[in-house]
Motif scaffolding. Sequence first.
Motif, mmCIF file in Angstrom:
data_model
loop_
_atom_site.group_PDB
_atom_site.id
_atom_site.type_symbol
_atom_site.label_atom_id
_atom_site.label_comp_id
_atom_site.label_asym_id
_atom_site.label_seq_id
_atom_site.Cartn_x
_atom_site.Cartn_y
_atom_site.Cartn_z
ATOM 1 N N GLY A 6 0.862 -1.212 -0.084
ATOM 2 C CA GLY A 6 0.020 0.036 0.014
ATOM 3 C C GLY A 6 0.842 1.246 0.061
ATOM 4 N N ASN A 15 -6.493 0.119 1.781
ATOM 5 C CA ASN A 15 -7.676 0.472 0.988
ATOM 6 C C ASN A 15 -7.978 2.176 1.456
ATOM 7 N N ASN A 17 -7.595 4.383 -0.431
ATOM 8 C CA ASN A 17 -8.452 4.982 -1.542
ATOM 9 C C ASN A 17 -9.861 4.743 -1.309
ATOM 10 N N ASN A 18 -10.050 3.605 -1.084
ATOM 11 C CA ASN A 18 -11.610 3.177 -1.164
ATOM 12 C C ASN A 18 -12.322 3.846 -0.082
#
Length: 115
Positions: A6, A15, A17-18
């Motif tokens: 990451g 995650n 970005n999510n």
Amino acid sequence: MAKGRGGYPGGMPGNMNNLMKQAQKMQRQMEEATKELEEKEVTASAGGGAVEVTVSGKKEVVKIKLAEEVVDPDDIEMLEDLIMAATNEALRQMEELSQQSMSKITGGLGGGFPF
């Protein structure tokens, strides 16, 4: 030495970005819900329906309806109290509607993020 997945130091989850996408989606939904609420109106009454006040989603009084019998020049104070009571109730109902609408979007997070 192997790099962490990451690319975030300290083992941050990949995650992120999510999470940002979810936050942006939630923000769009809140903006849409706010627009919808601004178009709604709520009416409340006092004095057994003698006074009705309608407020908009923008929390502005848009209409006041008075029954003829409640307009007594010798008892203006009662009329003022009834208008105030109906207005406060209509504003309370609109605030409740607004909170319900927003909690559907946030899922009860209270504006926080799930991390």
